[in-house]
Design a protein around this motif. Structure first.
Motif, PDB file in Angstrom:
ATOM      1  N   VAL A   6      20.257 -65.748   8.048  1.00 61.05           N
ATOM      2  CA  VAL A   6      20.615 -66.071   6.688  1.00 61.05           C
ATOM      3  C   VAL A   6      19.782 -66.887   6.820  1.00 61.05           C
ATOM      4  O   VAL A   6      19.799 -68.888   7.264  1.00 61.05           O
ATOM      5  CB  VAL A   6      21.928 -66.235   6.526  1.00 61.05           C
ATOM      6  CG1 VAL A   6      21.704 -66.416   5.553  1.00 61.05           C
ATOM      7  CG2 VAL A   6      22.611 -64.418   6.091  1.00 61.05           C
ATOM      8  N   PHE A   7      18.800 -67.813   6.093  1.00 61.65           N
ATOM      9  CA  PHE A   7      18.042 -69.101   5.112  1.00 61.65           C
ATOM     10  C   PHE A   7      18.680 -69.874   4.582  1.00 61.65           C
ATOM     11  O   PHE A   7      18.756 -68.650   3.244  1.00 61.65           O
ATOM     12  CB  PHE A   7      16.530 -68.757   5.095  1.00 61.65           C
ATOM     13  CG  PHE A   7      16.090 -68.488   6.707  1.00 61.65           C
ATOM     14  CD1 PHE A   7      15.439 -69.369   7.682  1.00 61.65           C
ATOM     15  CD2 PHE A   7      15.988 -66.874   7.195  1.00 61.65           C
ATOM     16  CE1 PHE A   7      15.024 -68.959   8.373  1.00 61.65           C
ATOM     17  CE2 PHE A   7      15.035 -66.133   8.123  1.00 61.65           C
ATOM     18  CZ  PHE A   7      14.208 -67.542   8.650  1.00 61.65           C
ATOM     19  N   SER A   8      19.864 -70.098   4.494  1.00 67.27           N
ATOM     20  CA  SER A   8      20.609 -71.026   3.490  1.00 67.27           C
ATOM     21  C   SER A   8      20.147 -71.484   2.043  1.00 67.27           C
ATOM     22  O   SER A   8      20.912 -71.988   1.264  1.00 67.27           O
ATOM     23  CB  SER A   8      22.045 -71.052   3.714  1.00 67.27           C
ATOM     24  OG  SER A   8      21.988 -72.426   4.305  1.00 67.27           O
ATOM     25  N   GLY A   9      18.704 -71.892   2.372  1.00 66.89           N
ATOM     26  CA  GLY A   9      18.218 -72.644   1.391  1.00 66.89           C
ATOM     27  C   GLY A   9      18.301 -74.329   1.856  1.00 66.89           C
ATOM     28  O   GLY A   9      17.832 -75.165   1.605  1.00 66.89           O
ATOM     29  N   HIS A  10      19.204 -74.721   2.455  1.00 69.43           N
ATOM     30  CA  HIS A  10      20.259 -76.094   2.711  1.00 69.43           C
ATOM     31  C   HIS A  10      20.631 -75.937   4.333  1.00 69.43           C
ATOM     32  O   HIS A  10      21.432 -74.406   4.597  1.00 69.43           O
ATOM     33  CB  HIS A  10      20.580 -76.589   2.094  1.00 69.43           C
ATOM     34  CG  HIS A  10      22.213 -76.188   1.440  1.00 69.43           C
ATOM     35  ND1 HIS A  10      21.988 -75.107   0.465  1.00 69.43           N
ATOM     36  CD2 HIS A  10      23.567 -76.184   2.270  1.00 69.43           C
ATOM     37  CE1 HIS A  10      23.549 -74.880   0.549  1.00 69.43           C
ATOM     38  NE2 HIS A  10      24.323 -75.831   1.654  1.00 69.43           N
ATOM     39  N   ILE A  13      19.616 -72.411  10.042  1.00 71.70           N
ATOM     40  CA  ILE A  13      19.796 -70.632   9.670  1.00 71.70           C
ATOM     41  C   ILE A  13      21.066 -70.539  10.615  1.00 71.70           C
ATOM     42  O   ILE A  13      21.554 -71.225  11.602  1.00 71.70           O
ATOM     43  CB  ILE A  13      18.531 -70.794  10.405  1.00 71.70           C
ATOM     44  CG1 ILE A  13      17.252 -70.872  10.165  1.00 71.70           C
ATOM     45  CG2 ILE A  13      18.503 -68.965  10.773  1.00 71.70           C
ATOM     46  CD1 ILE A  13      16.042 -70.814  10.273  1.00 71.70           C
ATOM     47  N   ILE A  14      21.460 -68.864   9.485  1.00 70.94           N
ATOM     48  CA  ILE A  14      22.946 -69.405   9.952  1.00 70.94           C
ATOM     49  C   ILE A  14      22.433 -67.391  11.032  1.00 70.94           C
ATOM     50  O   ILE A  14      21.891 -66.964  10.335  1.00 70.94           O
ATOM     51  CB  ILE A  14      23.757 -68.535   8.938  1.00 70.94           C
ATOM     52  CG1 ILE A  14      23.740 -69.825   8.630  1.00 70.94           C
ATOM     53  CG2 ILE A  14      25.099 -68.128   9.961  1.00 70.94           C
ATOM     54  CD1 ILE A  14      24.878 -69.381   6.538  1.00 70.94           C
ATOM     55  N   PRO A  17      25.116 -62.863  10.774  1.00 73.51           N
ATOM     56  CA  PRO A  17      26.181 -64.101   9.865  1.00 73.51           C
ATOM     57  C   PRO A  17      27.229 -62.838   9.729  1.00 73.51           C
ATOM     58  O   PRO A  17      28.417 -63.376   8.743  1.00 73.51           O
ATOM     59  CB  PRO A  17      25.039 -63.920   8.148  1.00 73.51           C
ATOM     60  CG  PRO A  17      23.948 -62.425   9.039  1.00 73.51           C
ATOM     61  CD  PRO A  17      23.152 -63.150  10.433  1.00 73.51           C
TER      62      PRO A  17
END
Length: 50
Positions: A6-10, A13-14, A17
């Motif tokens: 998951v690329f959270s935007g801030h 990187i997860i 998930p």
């Protein structure tokens, strides 16, 4: 859906998930059960619960 990253935007990187979400949901459920037990014991004010 099979999600691996998951690329959270801030932030970071997860990875994994699904595992993270399962752990967070478990923690939320445990906290909710704690408060349910407190309320069932007769304590019903915010100051009593805190």
């Amino acid at each position: 859906m099979n999600v691996e990253l998951v690329f959270s935007g801030h932030g970071m990187i997860i990875e994994n998930p699904v595992d993270l979400l399962k752990e967070r949901i478990k923690e939320i459920d445990e906290k909710a059960n704690k408060y349910i037990s407190i309320i069932k014991s007769g304590i019903s004010t915010v100051s009593g619960i805190a």
